[in-house]
Design an enzyme around this catalytic site. Structure first.
Site, PDB file in Angstrom:
ATOM      1  CG  ASP A   7      31.118  56.846  41.925  1.00 33.86           C
ATOM      2  OD1 ASP A   7      32.015  56.711  42.797  1.00 33.86           O
ATOM      3  OD2 ASP A   7      29.931  56.521  42.133  1.00 33.86           O
ATOM      4  CB  CYS A  64      31.545  53.376  42.688  1.00 33.78           C
ATOM      5  SG  CYS A  64      30.774  51.801  43.110  1.00 33.78           S
ATOM      6  CB  THR A  66      29.240  49.990  47.549  1.00 31.77           C
ATOM      7  OG1 THR A  66      28.737  50.056  46.204  1.00 31.77           O
ATOM      8  CG2 THR A  66      28.349  50.811  48.472  1.00 31.77           C
ATOM      9  CG  HIS A  97      40.126  30.150  41.220  1.00 28.03           C
ATOM     10  ND1 HIS A  97      39.380  29.478  42.155  1.00 28.03           N
ATOM     11  CD2 HIS A  97      41.424  29.884  41.526  1.00 28.03           C
ATOM     12  CE1 HIS A  97      40.185  28.835  42.982  1.00 28.03           C
ATOM     13  NE2 HIS A  97      41.438  29.075  42.627  1.00 28.03           N
ATOM     14  CG  HIS A 133      40.192  27.744  37.335  1.00 24.46           C
ATOM     15  ND1 HIS A 133      39.089  27.684  38.155  1.00 24.46           N
ATOM     16  CD2 HIS A 133      41.242  27.358  38.103  1.00 24.46           C
ATOM     17  CE1 HIS A 133      39.450  27.290  39.361  1.00 24.46           C
ATOM     18  NE2 HIS A 133      40.758  27.072  39.357  1.00 24.46           N
TER      19      HIS A 133
HETATM   20  C1  RB5 Z   1      27.183  57.139  44.836  1.00 22.60           C
HETATM   21  O1  RB5 Z   1      26.662  57.845  45.904  1.00 22.60           O
HETATM   22  C2  RB5 Z   1      27.127  55.649  45.109  1.00 22.60           C
HETATM   23  O2  RB5 Z   1      25.836  55.193  44.893  1.00 22.60           O
HETATM   24  C3  RB5 Z   1      28.099  54.921  44.230  1.00 22.60           C
HETATM   25  O3  RB5 Z   1      29.387  55.385  44.455  1.00 22.60           O
HETATM   26  C4  RB5 Z   1      28.186  53.412  44.423  1.00 22.60           C
HETATM   27  O4  RB5 Z   1      28.350  53.081  45.747  1.00 22.60           O
HETATM   28  C5  RB5 Z   1      27.124  52.654  43.766  1.00 22.60           C
HETATM   29  O5  RB5 Z   1      27.078  51.415  43.807  1.00 22.60           O
END
Ligand code: RB5
Length: 142
Positions: A7, A64, A66, A97, A133
């Site tokens: 994203d 993304c 995080t 694993h 596993h």
């Molecule tokens: C977008 O701002 C953010 O929420 C997304 O990239 C991600 O971190 C969501 O888990």
């Protein structure tokens, strides 16, 4: 072939991953997004998961902000084992694993240098094929 998706929060780190893949002559397909305009990460998780389940790609990389949202989304799809990694130990262990088929990372969490090493480890570590596993992966699928 490696399927890539992100994203807006993962776009810049994905560009670094693309550079690594090009330098190492690793075939890839980029399923978007293609700039930093705000988008919804589940859309890209689904595209990359579909590429793997359809046999177009062997593995995927999703990024993304995080790495959390996109990994949650990917793991809702049957047959997908998406591993959120911020270190090389986890990237190696999840291949050995869990036979993880998607690597997830946070573009706002890991720097480009570490991310590329995580990708390198993930792509070059084989599943152990260990009986215990395999049994655990089958339990997940059930
Ligand atoms: C977008 O701002 C953010 O929420 C997304 O990239 C991600 O971190 C969501 O888990």
């Amino acid at each position: 072939m490696i399927a890539l998706g992100c994203d807006h929060g993962g776009f810049e780190l994905k560009q670094e991953v693309i550079q690594y893949l090009k330098e190492n002559q690793i075939e890839y397909k980029d399923y978007g997004c293609y700039d930093t305009a705000s988008v919804d990460y589940p859309v890209y998780a689904r595209k990359v998961a579909k590429a793997i389940l359809d046999g177009e790609a062997e593995k995927g990389i999703l990024i993304c902000g995080t790495g959390i949202g996109i990994s949650i989304a990917a793991n809702r799809i049957k047959g997908i084992r998406a591993a959120l990694c911020s270190d090389c130990f986890s990237a190696q262990a999840t291949r050995e694993h869990n036979d993880a088929n998607i690597l997830c990372m946070g573009g706002r969490v890991v720097g480009a240098g570490l991310a590329v090493k995580i990708v390198d480890t993930f792509l070059h570590t084989e599943f152990s094929n260990d009986e215990r596993h395999i049994r655990r992966i089958h339990l997940i699928e059930e």
